[in-house]
Design a protein around this motif. Structure first.
Motif, PDB file in Angstrom:
ATOM      1  N   THR A  91       0.601  -1.199   0.002  1.00 27.18           N
ATOM      2  CA  THR A  91      -0.071  -0.233   0.305  1.00 27.18           C
ATOM      3  C   THR A  91       0.899   1.318  -0.316  1.00 27.18           C
ATOM      4  O   THR A  91       1.857   0.972   0.605  1.00 27.18           O
ATOM      5  CB  THR A  91      -1.096   0.210   1.056  1.00 27.18           C
ATOM      6  OG1 THR A  91      -2.210  -0.950   0.794  1.00 27.18           O
ATOM      7  CG2 THR A  91      -1.849   1.181   1.376  1.00 27.18           C
ATOM      8  N   GLU A  92       0.511   2.272  -0.661  1.00 26.23           N
ATOM      9  CA  GLU A  92       0.723   3.287  -1.259  1.00 26.23           C
ATOM     10  C   GLU A  92       1.468   4.342   0.787  1.00 26.23           C
ATOM     11  O   GLU A  92       0.965   4.123   1.426  1.00 26.23           O
ATOM     12  CB  GLU A  92       0.652   4.312  -1.688  1.00 26.23           C
ATOM     13  CG  GLU A  92       0.690   4.006  -3.442  1.00 26.23           C
ATOM     14  CD  GLU A  92       1.848   3.938  -3.654  1.00 26.23           C
ATOM     15  OE1 GLU A  92       2.891   4.648  -3.766  1.00 26.23           O
ATOM     16  OE2 GLU A  92       2.562   3.075  -4.195  1.00 26.23           O
ATOM     17  N   ASP A  93       2.424   4.826   0.468  1.00 26.92           N
ATOM     18  CA  ASP A  93       2.273   5.635   1.717  1.00 26.92           C
ATOM     19  C   ASP A  93       3.606   6.770   1.452  1.00 26.92           C
ATOM     20  O   ASP A  93       4.773   6.495   1.246  1.00 26.92           O
ATOM     21  CB  ASP A  93       3.267   4.913   3.082  1.00 26.92           C
ATOM     22  CG  ASP A  93       3.687   5.479   4.166  1.00 26.92           C
ATOM     23  OD1 ASP A  93       3.706   6.651   4.283  1.00 26.92           O
ATOM     24  OD2 ASP A  93       3.661   4.854   5.116  1.00 26.92           O
ATOM     25  N   GLU A  94       3.126   8.233   1.609  1.00 27.88           N
ATOM     26  CA  GLU A  94       3.322   9.026   1.114  1.00 27.88           C
ATOM     27  C   GLU A  94       4.208   9.264   1.871  1.00 27.88           C
ATOM     28  O   GLU A  94       5.265   9.742   1.428  1.00 27.88           O
ATOM     29  CB  GLU A  94       1.900  10.392   1.300  1.00 27.88           C
ATOM     30  CG  GLU A  94       1.270  10.058   0.264  1.00 27.88           C
ATOM     31  CD  GLU A  94       0.072  11.147   0.097  1.00 27.88           C
ATOM     32  OE1 GLU A  94       0.552  12.166   0.901  1.00 27.88           O
ATOM     33  OE2 GLU A  94      -1.240  10.375  -0.965  1.00 27.88           O
ATOM     34  N   SER A  95       4.725   8.870   2.863  1.00 28.32           N
ATOM     35  CA  SER A  95       5.440   9.342   4.107  1.00 28.32           C
ATOM     36  C   SER A  95       6.791   9.109   3.280  1.00 28.32           C
ATOM     37  O   SER A  95       7.620   8.469   3.635  1.00 28.32           O
ATOM     38  CB  SER A  95       5.657   9.463   4.691  1.00 28.32           C
ATOM     39  OG  SER A  95       4.889   8.202   5.997  1.00 28.32           O
ATOM     40  N   PRO A  97       9.017   7.859   0.771  1.00 28.25           N
ATOM     41  CA  PRO A  97       7.274   7.720  -0.205  1.00 28.25           C
ATOM     42  C   PRO A  97       7.754   6.798  -1.215  1.00 28.25           C
ATOM     43  O   PRO A  97       8.358   5.809  -0.831  1.00 28.25           O
ATOM     44  CB  PRO A  97       7.161   8.658  -1.424  1.00 28.25           C
ATOM     45  CG  PRO A  97       9.093   8.904  -1.682  1.00 28.25           C
ATOM     46  CD  PRO A  97       9.323   8.758  -0.718  1.00 28.25           C
ATOM     47  N   GLY A  98       5.989   5.722  -1.967  1.00 25.98           N
ATOM     48  CA  GLY A  98       5.747   4.297  -2.061  1.00 25.98           C
ATOM     49  C   GLY A  98       5.183   3.328  -1.431  1.00 25.98           C
ATOM     50  O   GLY A  98       4.721   3.636  -0.205  1.00 25.98           O
ATOM     51  N   THR A  99       5.942   2.729  -1.569  1.00 31.96           N
ATOM     52  CA  THR A  99       5.574   1.481  -1.279  1.00 31.96           C
ATOM     53  C   THR A  99       6.818   0.806   0.163  1.00 31.96           C
ATOM     54  O   THR A  99       7.188   0.874   0.007  1.00 31.96           O
ATOM     55  CB  THR A  99       4.568   0.332  -1.812  1.00 31.96           C
ATOM     56  OG1 THR A  99       5.597  -0.216  -2.053  1.00 31.96           O
ATOM     57  CG2 THR A  99       3.409   0.671  -2.839  1.00 31.96           C
ATOM     58  N   ARG A 115       8.247   2.539  11.191  1.00 31.16           N
ATOM     59  CA  ARG A 115       6.625   2.754  10.913  1.00 31.16           C
ATOM     60  C   ARG A 115       5.882   0.791  11.602  1.00 31.16           C
ATOM     61  O   ARG A 115       4.651   1.088  12.065  1.00 31.16           O
ATOM     62  CB  ARG A 115       6.159   2.861   9.585  1.00 31.16           C
ATOM     63  CG  ARG A 115       6.572   4.039   9.295  1.00 31.16           C
ATOM     64  CD  ARG A 115       6.463   4.637   7.414  1.00 31.16           C
ATOM     65  NE  ARG A 115       6.721   6.038   7.217  1.00 31.16           N
ATOM     66  CZ  ARG A 115       7.569   6.405   6.817  1.00 31.16           C
ATOM     67  NH1 ARG A 115       9.128   5.979   7.265  1.00 31.16           N
ATOM     68  NH2 ARG A 115       7.597   8.216   6.932  1.00 31.16           N
TER      69      ARG A 115
END
Length: 121
Positions: A91-95, A97-99, A115
């Motif tokens: 799942t994409e995670d903007e922080s 960035p990417g997955t 995380r």
């Protein structure tokens, strides 16, 4: 011998996956060793069209992506199911960035593990 754990196919249909014999070939291992990696939680598999497959993104340079087994362990210790772990990894995670799996492949394992640990709180 215990059954090989497999998650429901929660992955995108276009995500490249490899059957266990191909995973074994790429890693230079017997299929039974790949099955043991799955039992030990070092790798995750899904059952797609009745066949056990592993996301191709979990492999790099003939081995399991650095940091993936530890990340899986951290999430399992927080009672995440295999389905939930797979969803989170892709799942994409903007922080980032990417997955998370892209971050692990990009040698950003510490940030991914942070995380994963924070998700338990």
């Amino acid at each position: 011998m215990s059954a090989i754990p497999a998650a429901a196919d929660v992955l995108a249909a276009d995500l490249e996956v490899l059957p266990l014999p191909e995973v074994a070939d790429r890693m230079g291992l017997p299929v039974t060793r790949v099955q043991q990696l799955l039992r030990d939680g070092q790798l995750l598999a899904v059952r797609r069209d009745g066949v056990l497959v592993v996301p191709e993104a979990f492999l790099a340079a003939g081995t399991v992506v650095k940091g993936l087994p530890g990340t899986i362990t951290v999430l399992r210790d927080q009672n995440f199911s295999t389905d939930e772990i797979l969803r989170w990894l892709f799942t994409e995670d903007e922080s980032l960035p990417g997955t998370p799996i892209e971050a692990l492949r990009g040698d950003r394992g510490r940030e991914v593990k942070r995380r994963a640990q924070a998700m338990g709180f």
